[in-house]
Design an enzyme around this catalytic site. Sequence first.
Site, mmCIF file in Angstrom:
data_model
loop_
_atom_site.group_PDB
_atom_site.id
_atom_site.type_symbol
_atom_site.label_atom_id
_atom_site.label_comp_id
_atom_site.label_asym_id
_atom_site.label_seq_id
_atom_site.Cartn_x
_atom_site.Cartn_y
_atom_site.Cartn_z
ATOM 1 N N SER A 137 -1.969 3.265 -4.683
ATOM 2 C CA SER A 137 -2.408 4.579 -5.149
ATOM 3 C C SER A 137 -2.074 4.711 -6.628
ATOM 4 C CB SER A 137 -1.715 5.677 -4.347
ATOM 5 O OG SER A 137 -0.344 5.693 -4.675
ATOM 6 N N LYS A 138 -2.501 5.815 -7.194
ATOM 7 C CA LYS A 138 -2.361 6.039 -8.633
ATOM 8 C C LYS A 138 -0.937 5.827 -9.149
ATOM 9 C CE LYS A 138 -6.410 7.685 -10.387
ATOM 10 N NZ LYS A 138 -7.144 8.673 -9.606
ATOM 11 N N ARG A 139 0.054 6.094 -8.278
ATOM 12 C CA ARG A 139 1.404 5.966 -8.833
ATOM 13 C C ARG A 139 1.793 4.500 -9.076
ATOM 14 N NH1 ARG A 139 5.053 5.373 -4.153
ATOM 15 N NH2 ARG A 139 3.556 5.592 -2.468
#
Length: 484
Positions: free
Chosen positions: A255-257
């Site tokens: 995911s984006k993190r």
Amino acid sequence: MADKKVRTRYAPSPTGSMHVGNLRTALYEFLVAKSQGGDFVLRIEDTDRERYVEGAVDIIYKTLKEAGITHDEGPDIGGEHGPYVQSERKDMYLPYAQRLIDEGKAYRCFCSKERLEGLQQESVGGGYDRHCRDIPKEESDALAASGAPFVIRQKMPLDGSTTFEDAVYGSITVENSELQDQILIKTDGYPTYNFANVIDDHTMGITHVVRGSEYLSSTPKYNLLYEAFGWDIPTYIHLPLIMGKDEDGGVSKLSKRHGSTSFEDLSREGYLPEAIINYIALLGWCPKDNQEIFTMDELIKAFSIDGISKSPAIFDYDKLEWFNAEYIKAMTPEQFLETARPYLTQALGDSGLDLSKVAAILQQRVTVLTQIPDMVGFLAKQPEYDKELFVNKKSKTTLENAPQLLRMSYDALSALKSWDHDSIHDCLISLAAENGLKNGTVMWPARIAVSGKAVTPGGAIEILEILGKEESLGRMKKGLEKLS
Ligand code: GLU
């Protein structure tokens, strides 16, 4: 099925930018088809209007194009199985559902929303209680004719089990009693995703379905539909999840993190489409030998379904960077100059510097294109720097000997008639030799004075050449003042 032409489809929903997981699905669909001389179809699944994002279809076209994944049929190029946009096919589905009703394999369900919500609260059997399953045909027809709203549900077998083979996960069995009488057609007359994708895949002659493993649990339902119609079931290829490395050492769904997760963002960050594709190809598929660098043609030749692994793949940004660096190094100088040009121009503007020479010192050192402006900015404008930079143990330079060393280079270079790589090289090398010094002892102060940076792409000679005589001597003079 064996002698049928292989046909695969990529069926994205236009919900935004293309996540690397979707891109991998597209790539594998393409490779499954092309490695077997088959056709690859693009189908846009836009019936979920709530998730529809304006412009997302264009992103799909653009991404596939940049990634080199070319479809043989699709909304933009047509084909004999069109239309290829699900919303344009919306009238195709109801007759198929009607056929199942006529054959006693599906039924109209007139239950109100309130009744269904009540069921959920009471959680009877975990879902719909098949209340309308046995309404006699005449009664059902009459209710429908009177305008009573209804959905169409499939009659799932009440006992037994359904087994299917997945090319990656092997044999999977579910108890039919766990399967809901799924909705095929909604009250508005439009199909559910589960129904539409089966009808579409069949009517488009799809032989192999590649999709994320989150669809594994729905597959028995799809198969019961294929069986109800008496159609061939396609080969299923479910792909494992793509994970990212967490800071605590664990892994979780990418995911984006973890970093950029879409093709668009990665390419904006300076990764080349070829490198992204090459890396993604290996996220879940393993070639028979240890080859790592693949052109698309090589992937097509080497790809085989049995090389796909079911263990989750880990997206490793360092590895992607390695691939990117390899692709950058392998470019011709001309290709690299063109690829680097926007970044060079951003940093060097109208400085008048010879960009091909700047590109030449960068090509073997850049790993991600967006590093370029920072790496070369000093050529346009020398940064402020501390005179401590002149001190270097390995080159044996100190604040005491640096002024004299720099003065010597300054004088020798001032006397040069021509300013090119060889002249500068010969000048500084003979200077070192004549004075019994190591080359590094002469080069270090010169490079610091002209760059103002401890680390630069290219050494003193390259930087002097690129800056030109006047600018170089000007910077050296300032270095002398700083040291005095
Ligand atoms: N439209 C679905 C998605 O984007 C496609 C799933 C499938 O391949 O059937 O997830």
